[in-house]
Design a protein around this motif. Structure first.
Motif, PDB file in Angstrom:
ATOM      1  N   ASP A  71      -5.566  14.473  -1.021  1.00  0.00           N
ATOM      2  CA  ASP A  71      -5.404  13.707   1.332  1.00  0.00           C
ATOM      3  C   ASP A  71      -5.544  15.408   1.689  1.00  0.00           C
ATOM      4  O   ASP A  71      -6.162  16.067   1.625  1.00  0.00           O
ATOM      5  CB  ASP A  71      -3.962  12.923   1.472  1.00  0.00           C
ATOM      6  N   SER A 113      -4.647   7.765   3.759  1.00  0.00           N
ATOM      7  CA  SER A 113      -5.707   6.920   4.922  1.00  0.00           C
ATOM      8  C   SER A 113      -6.714   6.818   4.198  1.00  0.00           C
ATOM      9  O   SER A 113      -8.180   6.181   5.056  1.00  0.00           O
ATOM     10  CB  SER A 113      -6.071   8.365   5.759  1.00  0.00           C
ATOM     11  N   GLY A 114      -7.140   6.384   2.318  1.00  0.00           N
ATOM     12  CA  GLY A 114      -8.246   6.534   2.453  1.00  0.00           C
ATOM     13  C   GLY A 114      -9.165   6.719   1.821  1.00  0.00           C
ATOM     14  O   GLY A 114     -10.258   7.463   0.963  1.00  0.00           O
ATOM     15  N   GLN A 115      -8.660   8.933   2.593  1.00  0.00           N
ATOM     16  CA  GLN A 115      -9.830   9.998   2.236  1.00  0.00           C
ATOM     17  C   GLN A 115      -8.788  10.946   1.182  1.00  0.00           C
ATOM     18  O   GLN A 115      -8.096  10.848   1.282  1.00  0.00           O
ATOM     19  CB  GLN A 115      -9.943  10.320   3.238  1.00  0.00           C
ATOM     20  N   GLU A 163      -5.604   7.182  -5.081  1.00  0.00           N
ATOM     21  CA  GLU A 163      -5.329   6.592  -3.969  1.00  0.00           C
ATOM     22  C   GLU A 163      -4.901   7.212  -2.244  1.00  0.00           C
ATOM     23  O   GLU A 163      -3.755   8.432  -3.254  1.00  0.00           O
ATOM     24  CB  GLU A 163      -4.383   5.088  -4.072  1.00  0.00           C
ATOM     25  N   THR A 164      -4.444   7.704  -1.755  1.00  0.00           N
ATOM     26  CA  THR A 164      -4.109   8.430  -0.675  1.00  0.00           C
ATOM     27  C   THR A 164      -3.575   7.422   0.704  1.00  0.00           C
ATOM     28  O   THR A 164      -4.419   6.085   1.225  1.00  0.00           O
ATOM     29  CB  THR A 164      -5.031   9.510   0.284  1.00  0.00           C
ATOM     30  N   PRO A 210       1.356  -1.241  -0.525  1.00  0.00           N
ATOM     31  CA  PRO A 210      -0.199   0.048  -0.271  1.00  0.00           C
ATOM     32  C   PRO A 210       0.624   1.549  -0.607  1.00  0.00           C
ATOM     33  O   PRO A 210       2.183   1.010  -0.346  1.00  0.00           O
ATOM     34  CB  PRO A 210      -1.206  -0.109   1.485  1.00  0.00           C
TER      35      PRO A 210
END
Length: 553
Positions: free
Chosen positions: A297, A251-253, A248-249, A187
């Motif tokens: 992000d 944190s997912g945010q 994608e980041t 990831p």
């Protein structure tokens, strides 16, 4: 009396020999007995000594197994046995029997149960990283861990199951957690991160061991990955979806901001949604639209990506649509979204995208007309005086009639109320079946009132900048019919085709086409289209009908 008691006692003593065993299954004889002792407990793969005690000695033995896992050394005919107990998967019981035939041929038996305990050895765990080939792994590499090197020390044992439980690190998507191997994608990481698992390995006898395994993943150089999606193909007027949701980041945010970079301008439903839409523009030639998205992000770290949408022209055809904007069931108008009556005119073709068409001129629904003066020069749509009309879909130029101001036959050449019999010239002369109505009967001509005569007279004056006027084909004339006008005085645009007769012939507004009806005999009929109903009909050529001439540019 004493002699009788003594005799009875002798009989009892003579017959009182009994065979004793662990199961109590002995047979009573007069002279023999056998006893193999109590049931025995033993461990798998060990040696067990068994001895049969008999009386009188000197007879023969036969050992055999009655049930349970097969025991090496049986059957046998020895008095004492050295049995090698089998490897068992879980505790098992085996029953054996021995028959003894005494010297006097008397047969006695005994049975023995051997309780065999399993001595399972627990698995030995071995875990290794087997992918990627080049270490350390980088972002988006598939990392694979394997416990396939684990083993069962038992001679005929095997590993029956695996279970991986993550105990540390960011949540990941795994290929599976109950197989020998565990795979996941490296990831995005903004710092070096330790991943840890508890790994459980079980053998075929239910023995289970576990171990802890950890792996250090290096941080990634880029912590935001913008993904505008794959390039797309679209057709003009399609609704196109742009989706950066696979960005994608760490944190997912993340948030998104879209901008168009090239191509015909479109309006995005929302520039600041990661998923947005637009309607592909009306185009004359295929073109590419490009869009960029900036993904950020929560720490305002960002990256950008682009997507291209190739837009092709919609195959709308070279003729007009029917003009229908509504859908119907058997009796009334319904929503065109209904699944019970699909495939209607309003749902497909040019009319289905009429509101989005970039027209040259104007017209109802998908019709596109431009007014022309007597020299075929374009006029504004607001013009009230015009000589002809160009259909911008087909490219054809249509005759516009003069006002009906006189009474037949004292009318002007191009008045809409004039009507003619069907007669046309072809390459070889007059076409078969042509009929010429008398002069000054239904038109102002001193020669005859036939279609060909009217064509000749209009071409002679170079009407509307051309001398190539002709009778329209069936398809050409039908392309003017607007079926949305059903029930009105006529089914042709009153804004562009002015001076349409208000008085019909025999209740119809029949207009000639150039198509002869092939009846296999006389060729005496040609098709007309009734502009008051939109219907067609094979009509006798010696009858008269209205005429609207057409020419190519």
């Amino acid at each position: 009396m004493g002699r009788l008691i003594h005799s009875a006692l002798s009989i009892i003593l003579a017959t009182g020999l009994v065979a004793c065993g662990g199961s109590g299954g002995d047979e009573v004889t007069e002279n023999a007995s056998i006893n193999v002792g109590a049931d025995r407990d033993a461990v798998e793969k060990s040696e067990l000594i068994i001895n049969a005690q008999v009386s009188p000695p000197g007879g023969t033995f036969r050992w055999q197994q009655l049930s349970g896992p097969a025991i090496e050394g049986l059957p046998s005919e020895e008095q004492e046995l050295a049995l090698m107990l089998p490897d068992v998967k879980g505790d098992r019981a085996a029953q054996i029997k021995v028959d003894y035939r005494a010297p006097d041929n008397t047969l006695v038996s005994d049975t023995l149960t051997i309780n065999i305990a399993s001595a399972n050895q627990l698995p030995q765990i071995a875990i290794a990283q087997i992918a990627p080939e080049q270490l350390p792994s980088q972002y988006n590499d598939v990392v694979t861990l394997s416990a396939a090197g684990s083993s069962d020390p038992d001679e005929n044992g095997f590993i029956a199951s695996y279970l991986w439980q993550q105990t540390e690190g960011p949540q990941l998507q795994f290929s599976a957690v109950d197989e020998a191997t565990l795979s996941f994608r490296h990831p995005l990481l903004d710092s070096d991160t330790t991943l840890a698992w508890t790994v459980f390995v079980s053998d075929d006898e239910g023995g289970q061991v576990s171990t802890e395994y950890s792996l250090l993943l290096n941080k990634t150089a880029q912590v935001v990955i913008a993904n505008a999606g794959d390039d797309q193909q679209a057709t003009e007027f399609d609704t196109v979806t742009l989706n950066a949701g696979n960005s994608e980041t760490v944190s997912g945010q993340f948030s998104c901001y879209w901008q168009q970079q090239s191509g015909s301008a479109v309006t995005l439903a929302s520039e600041r949604q990661c998923e947005t839409q637009f309607v592909a523009p009306d185009i004359d030639v295929a073109q590419q639209l490009s869009f960029s998205v900036r993904v950020s992000d929560e720490l305002n770290r960002s990256a950008s990506d682009e997507v291209t949408v190739s837009v092709q022209r919609r195959a709308l055809g070279l003729i007009n649509d029917t003009g229908m904007s509504a859908c119907f069931n058997n009796s009334q108008a319904i929503s065109c979204d209904s699944t019970d009556f699909q495939g209607q005119d309003a749902q497909q073709g040019r009319d289905s995208v009429a509101q989005r068409l970039d027209k040259v001129g104007k017209g109802d629904m998908a019709f596109d007309f431009t007014k022309l003066n007597e020299f075929a020069d374009e006029l504004p749509d607001s013009a009230t005086e015009f000589a002809c009309v160009r259909d911008n879909v087909t490219g054809l130029i249509w005759e516009v009639k003069q006002a009906n101001t006189h009474t037949l036959p004292n009318t002007d050449l191009r008045e809409g109320q004039n009507h003619y019999s069907w007669a046309l010239n072809g390459e070889g002369g007059v076409l078969i079946g042509s009929e010429r109505a008398p002069a000054n009967s239904s038109c102002p001509s001193d020669v005859d009132c036939s279609v060909q005569q009217y064509i000749d007279e209009v071409n002679a004056i170079d009407f509307c900048g051309g001398a190539n006027w002709r009778l329209p084909t069936y398809v050409e004339l039908l392309s003017l019919v607007d079926y949305q006008r059903h029930g009105q005085a006529h089914m042709i645009s009153p804004d562009y085709f002015i001076h349409t007769p208000s008085v019909s012939l025999l209740g119809h507004l029949n207009y000639w086409t150039s198509r002869t009806s092939v009846d296999g005999q006389s060729l005496s009929q040609a098709f007309i289209i009734d502009m008051s109903s939109g219907n067609d009909l094979a009509y006798p050529k010696d009858n008269t009908a209205y005429v609207r001439l057409v020419r190519n540019p």
